[in-house]
Write a protein that holds these residues in place. Structure first.
Motif, short mmCIF file in Angstrom:
data_model
loop_
_atom_site.label_atom_id
_atom_site.label_comp_id
_atom_site.label_asym_id
_atom_site.label_seq_id
_atom_site.Cartn_x
_atom_site.Cartn_y
_atom_site.Cartn_z
N LYS A 175 0.68 -1.06 0.14
CA LYS A 175 0.28 -0.30 0.19
C LYS A 175 0.65 0.81 0.18
O LYS A 175 1.93 1.16 0.45
N THR A 205 -5.75 8.89 1.07
CA THR A 205 -7.22 8.77 0.79
C THR A 205 -7.72 8.27 2.34
O THR A 205 -8.48 8.49 2.28
N CYS A 206 -7.58 7.45 2.96
CA CYS A 206 -7.72 6.97 4.25
C CYS A 206 -8.13 7.70 5.06
O CYS A 206 -9.15 7.60 6.00
N LYS A 232 -9.04 4.11 11.64
CA LYS A 232 -8.97 4.61 10.19
C LYS A 232 -8.71 3.12 9.49
O LYS A 232 -8.57 2.59 8.80
N VAL A 233 -6.98 3.11 10.53
CA VAL A 233 -5.97 2.32 9.67
C VAL A 233 -5.98 1.42 9.70
O VAL A 233 -5.61 0.56 9.15
N TRP A 264 -8.63 -0.21 7.39
CA TRP A 264 -7.96 -0.07 6.00
C TRP A 264 -6.82 -0.88 5.81
O TRP A 264 -6.67 -2.02 4.77
#
Length: 92
Positions: free
Chosen positions: A37, A44-45, A70-71, A74
């Motif tokens: 990634k 963006t994430c 969030k991460v 993701w």
């Protein structure tokens, strides 16, 4: 033979105290590399600019708890996994 060492940073040091921010950044870098990634995808994430995402990935800006959540989603892992130093194999 491999010995398993509890690494909190990129180098082994018994006298250096590692911060939780460093642990998170190290784990994010490792998992992003494993999954291929990019920093642009991290930006963006997190809904931040590229430079802000890069600063978090490098560890110069700490991730907030909301960003850790969030991460983790993701990357397909738990928040706990991002907050915990990894066991890493080192050659003897």
């Amino acid at each position: 033979m491999l010995l398993y060492a509890f690494l909190e940073t990129q180098t082994i040091s018994m006298t250096t105290k590692t911060t939780l921010s460093e642990v998170v950044a190290t784990n994010v870098r490792a998992e992003m590399a494993a999954q291929g990634k990019s920093v642009a995808a991290l930006a963006t994430c997190l809904d931040v600019k590229y430079g802000a995402a890069l600063a978090r990935k490098k560890g110069s800006t700490p991730f907030s708890l909301t960003e850790v959540e969030k991460v983790a989603r993701w990357l397909g892992m738990s928040e706990h996994a991002l907050l915990t130093p990894r066991l890493t194999a080192v050659a003897a």
